[in-house]
Design a protein around this motif. Structure first.
Motif, short mmCIF file in Angstrom:
data_model
loop_
_atom_site.label_atom_id
_atom_site.label_comp_id
_atom_site.label_asym_id
_atom_site.label_seq_id
_atom_site.Cartn_x
_atom_site.Cartn_y
_atom_site.Cartn_z
N THR B 4 0.77 -1.29 -0.04
CA THR B 4 -0.49 -0.09 0.08
C THR B 4 1.00 1.55 0.08
O THR B 4 1.05 2.28 -0.56
N ALA B 100 -8.57 5.67 -3.74
CA ALA B 100 -8.56 4.93 -2.62
C ALA B 100 -7.83 3.46 -2.91
O ALA B 100 -8.98 2.96 -3.89
N LEU B 102 -8.49 -0.27 -1.12
CA LEU B 102 -8.37 -0.83 0.21
C LEU B 102 -8.05 -2.26 -0.17
O LEU B 102 -9.04 -2.81 -0.99
N ILE B 151 -12.18 -1.17 7.66
CA ILE B 151 -10.79 -0.64 6.40
C ILE B 151 -10.04 -0.70 7.81
O ILE B 151 -8.99 -0.23 8.27
N TRP B 154 -4.96 0.16 3.45
CA TRP B 154 -5.19 0.97 2.49
C TRP B 154 -4.37 1.80 1.81
O TRP B 154 -3.05 2.59 2.90
#
Lengths: 212, 212
Positions: B4, B100, B102, B151, B154
């Motif tokens: 990430t 974004a 995730l 979440i 991410w």
């Protein structure tokens, strides 16, 4: 290769290539699905259609571009959310949308085809822009990778209807309908380093006068 | 699990969770990446954030929902294209965007949590709508699957700058700047079967009076 025939909501499936092309030509970005070390990865990127091919581009240093360029299986998804279907019940509330899924493998363009494909991409981003900018330099072309995927295996799903509430709900007092959604291009904002007297180009003017 | 941390364009990486939440709360849809029989598949679907979880929902008959519900690795991608960066050169032209990604696994919600999650999804689709519609029936809940992903893993990439043309181009006569892009909600259109006298609900009015 995954199936392209819908198993549910078959009435949403649209077979006309012209409808697919209209969506691909409108969409600014596509979402590219890949498998990287066994894991799913999704990358958003600018996309343009050149006849029967989809074009994407990026830096020669981009990891995902380099992976895609090896010809691994790819999925390209393009969506336009065209409205909110406001039903009387939460259950029937939904979107109007068009969603295209394409499967295939990308190949890297070489030689003269790179500059031509970049012209197509530039004109997709800002129609008419290609005739206003200088030609790309050799150094710029050397830093850019353009990949092409044939438009061959695809499905298109279109939801453009109305709320389909149960009769009991329809007979009730609740409102139902559709709120249309569209992208709007706002007033162009000059760059902080803009030279005095630089005029807004025709292509940019057209963007903001369009139907968006 | 894919990385990430951005390997390129590191200056675009944003670490603040509040910025991620703002994007997730604005986006109407997410693109879910999966691996199905070794092939990448990308599915667009409505998404809502509930605290530290992402919620998606669909029919219990949906093949992709059933696959995701088994806890396979998933990638969730959410993008907002916020403007067109009109550079003096094609090479530097680009988008302003927020993107974004995730990674994680979804789990299916059970029992009372389903109705609560659907309330969150309805209020995401049309803020305030949840208080205007009747409760979901048992039959509706039985036909609906709600999946939740934490979440946790991410990355957020934000491009919100200006054209970065070469000095030679900046010194030239060409215009450069940004064309802002935003979604616009149009005038609500009543359903063909709307009962006479049904009033536009407050939630729908707010949608069309919003900043969109």
């Amino acid at each position: 290769m995954p199936r392209t025939r819908l198993s549910r909501l078959r009435e949403y499936q649209v077979e006309e290539r012209a409808s697919l092309d209209a969506l691909l030509d409108q969409a600014r970005i596509a979402h590219i699905g890949l498998v990287s070390d066994g894991h799913p990865v999704v990358i958003p990127t600018a996309v343009a259609r050149d006849g029967d091919a989809l074009l994407v581009h990026g830096s020669t240093g981009s990891r995902w571009m380099r992976l895609v360029a090896t010809g691994v299986p790819a999925c390209v998804e393009v969506t336009s959310v065209d409205g909110i279907i406001v039903a009387r019940s939460a259950f029937e509330s939904s979107f109007r949308y068009r969603s295209a899924v394409l499967f295939g493998r990308f190949e890297r363009l070489q030689g003269e085809r790179v500059a031509g494909a970049l012209d197509v991409l530039v004109d997709k981003l800002i129609p008419g822009r290609r005739g206003e900018v200088r030609a790309s330099t050799r150094a710029e072309l050397n830093k850019t990778m353009v990949l092409s995927m044939p438009i061959a295996t695809w499905s298109l799903k279109v939801s453009d209807g109305w709320p389909e509430d149960d009769p009991d709900d329809v007979a009730g007092p609740s409102w139902a309908g559709v709120v249309p959604l569209a992208e709007h291009a706002g007033t162009p904002v000059p760059a902080p380093d803009l030279a005095a007297g630089a005029l807004l180009p025709r292509s940019v003017l057209s963007l903001t006068e369009g139907p968006g």
